[in-house]
Scaffold this active site. Structure first.
Site, PDB file in Angstrom:
ATOM      1  N   LYS A  42       0.816  -1.212   0.000  1.00 44.94           N
ATOM      2  CA  LYS A  42       0.000   0.000   0.000  1.00 44.94           C
ATOM      3  C   LYS A  42       0.855   1.269   0.000  1.00 44.94           C
ATOM      4  O   LYS A  42       0.529   2.239  -0.692  1.00 44.94           O
ATOM      5  CB  LYS A  42      -0.921  -0.032   1.221  1.00 44.94           C
ATOM      6  CG  LYS A  42      -1.828   1.171   1.378  1.00 44.94           C
ATOM      7  CD  LYS A  42      -2.933   0.886   2.385  1.00 44.94           C
ATOM      8  CE  LYS A  42      -2.405   0.619   3.777  1.00 44.94           C
ATOM      9  NZ  LYS A  42      -1.988   1.839   4.505  1.00 44.94           N
ATOM     10  N   ARG A 121      -9.269   3.895  10.083  1.00 41.55           N
ATOM     11  CA  ARG A 121      -9.073   2.493  10.421  1.00 41.55           C
ATOM     12  C   ARG A 121     -10.323   1.860  11.013  1.00 41.55           C
ATOM     13  O   ARG A 121     -10.389   0.636  11.163  1.00 41.55           O
ATOM     14  CB  ARG A 121      -7.948   2.343  11.459  1.00 41.55           C
ATOM     15  CG  ARG A 121      -6.564   2.499  10.891  1.00 41.55           C
ATOM     16  CD  ARG A 121      -5.538   2.023  11.903  1.00 41.55           C
ATOM     17  NE  ARG A 121      -4.201   2.488  11.576  1.00 41.55           N
ATOM     18  CZ  ARG A 121      -3.416   1.889  10.688  1.00 41.55           C
ATOM     19  NH1 ARG A 121      -3.827   0.812  10.057  1.00 41.55           N
ATOM     20  NH2 ARG A 121      -2.223   2.372  10.438  1.00 41.55           N
ATOM     21  N   ARG A 160      10.829 -11.574   3.312  1.00 44.71           N
ATOM     22  CA  ARG A 160      11.449 -10.283   3.570  1.00 44.71           C
ATOM     23  C   ARG A 160      12.645 -10.423   4.516  1.00 44.71           C
ATOM     24  O   ARG A 160      12.583 -11.166   5.484  1.00 44.71           O
ATOM     25  CB  ARG A 160      10.413  -9.344   4.183  1.00 44.71           C
ATOM     26  CG  ARG A 160      10.802  -7.897   4.133  1.00 44.71           C
ATOM     27  CD  ARG A 160       9.612  -7.032   4.057  1.00 44.71           C
ATOM     28  NE  ARG A 160       8.868  -7.055   5.323  1.00 44.71           N
ATOM     29  CZ  ARG A 160       7.794  -6.308   5.545  1.00 44.71           C
ATOM     30  NH1 ARG A 160       7.334  -5.518   4.612  1.00 44.71           N
ATOM     31  NH2 ARG A 160       7.172  -6.379   6.695  1.00 44.71           N
ATOM     32  N   ARG A 193      12.704 -10.538  10.484  1.00 49.51           N
ATOM     33  CA  ARG A 193      12.047 -10.039  11.696  1.00 49.51           C
ATOM     34  C   ARG A 193      11.026 -11.074  12.177  1.00 49.51           C
ATOM     35  O   ARG A 193      10.420 -11.776  11.363  1.00 49.51           O
ATOM     36  CB  ARG A 193      11.328  -8.709  11.415  1.00 49.51           C
ATOM     37  CG  ARG A 193      12.260  -7.578  10.976  1.00 49.51           C
ATOM     38  CD  ARG A 193      11.503  -6.269  10.895  1.00 49.51           C
ATOM     39  NE  ARG A 193      10.208  -6.456  10.238  1.00 49.51           N
ATOM     40  CZ  ARG A 193       9.156  -5.667  10.386  1.00 49.51           C
ATOM     41  NH1 ARG A 193       9.219  -4.627  11.180  1.00 49.51           N
ATOM     42  NH2 ARG A 193       8.037  -5.904   9.737  1.00 49.51           N
ATOM     43  N   ARG A 204      -1.018 -11.956  11.788  1.00 51.56           N
ATOM     44  CA  ARG A 204      -1.149 -10.536  11.400  1.00 51.56           C
ATOM     45  C   ARG A 204      -2.252 -10.366  10.362  1.00 51.56           C
ATOM     46  O   ARG A 204      -3.045  -9.421  10.425  1.00 51.56           O
ATOM     47  CB  ARG A 204       0.162 -10.008  10.813  1.00 51.56           C
ATOM     48  CG  ARG A 204       1.223  -9.706  11.846  1.00 51.56           C
ATOM     49  CD  ARG A 204       2.563  -9.476  11.175  1.00 51.56           C
ATOM     50  NE  ARG A 204       2.609  -8.239  10.395  1.00 51.56           N
ATOM     51  CZ  ARG A 204       3.527  -8.003   9.458  1.00 51.56           C
ATOM     52  NH1 ARG A 204       4.437  -8.898   9.149  1.00 51.56           N
ATOM     53  NH2 ARG A 204       3.517  -6.869   8.803  1.00 51.56           N
TER      54      ARG A 204
END
Ligand code: ZN
Length: 251
Positions: A42, A121, A160, A193, A204
């Site tokens: 995004k 949100r 990632r 991470r 998530r």
């Protein structure tokens, strides 16, 4: 605040239109919201759309960082409250976020349109945004909702690798470093991470969907939601967004 109302063409400032596209429906100042969960890219789309459409980008992440960097004596009570909550790892309540966005809008010249990123949100935030924009005679045009299949998101996020030293981000498939496991920029080791491990990624994603569902329904129900598949290169996705916007706005 100088939001230009609908269908008035370029604002008096003369710099409001994008890319000289004549009577293009996208050449008027647009008010857009970007939605999208972890891994859909995004932030990159916000940058590309901003370049393409020439609009102002209001990222609440950037807004909070800017507030955090201000000298303490220049903070308003609402800003102070937000900083205390964030540094305590707590959620900033709707009314505080809304107040900060309202304050931020008042400080900006938005005659060239605006892209909301990270706000709203929640449904109460979305309703407040509608009221703010209606009051300015510049209602929200559309909501771009970036979507990608769960498997692809997991692949994207769990590939990632991040540099702890300089914060640079790489991807084992899409953006590998020149030397495996080493940052191109500063030569430090790259790590995965905790947030990017597959099990955490799944949690998530589920959390994001649970929290965002009412907001998506709110915008779908009012005919402003534009789903965009976030698959492919960032420029391809941006082009897909532009075409979807043009269809939606009737250009
Ligand atoms: Zn680095």
């Amino acid at each position: 605040v100088t939001l230009t109302p609908d269908h008035t063409g370029p604002s008096a400032g003369g710099e409001s239109t994008a890319a000289g596209e004549g009577t293009d429906v996208l050449s008027r100042p647009l008010r857009l919201v970007l939605l999208g969960g972890p891994g859909v890219g995004k932030g990159t789309q916000a940058e590309l759309l901003m370049d393409r459409l020439g609009m102002y980008h209001l990222s609440t992440g950037d807004m909070f960082r800017a507030i955090g960097a201000k000298p303490p004596e220049t903070l308003t009570p609402v800003m102070q409250q937000a900083i205390e909550l964030i540094s305590g790892g707590r959620l900033v309540p709707d009314e505080t976020v809304i107040e900060l966005v309202r304050h931020h809008l008042e400080e900006q010249d938005m005659g060239r349109g605006i892209l909301f990123d990270g706000f709203p949100r929640t449904v109460p935030q979305a309703e407040a945004l509608d009221r703010m924009l209606e009051a300015l005679g510049a209602p929200l045009d559309a909501v771009l909702d970036y979507e990608l299949e769960e498997e692809k998101l997991i692949e994207r996020l769990s590939g990632r690798r991040t540099c702890l030293q300089c914060g640079a981000s790489f991807h084992v498939l899409n953006l590998p470093p020149k030397n495996e496991g080493i940052c191109d920029h500063c030569g430090s080791p790259l790590i995965q991470r905790t947030d990017d491990r597959p099990a955490t990624v799944l949690v998530r994603l589920q959390t994001y969907h649970r929290k965002t569902c009412p907001l998506i329904d709110f915008y779908r129900g009012s005919g402003r939601l534009i789903p965009v598949t976030a698959d492919g290169a960032p420029t391809t996705i941006a082009q897909r967004s532009i075409e979807a916007l043009r269809r939606h706005l009737g250009g």
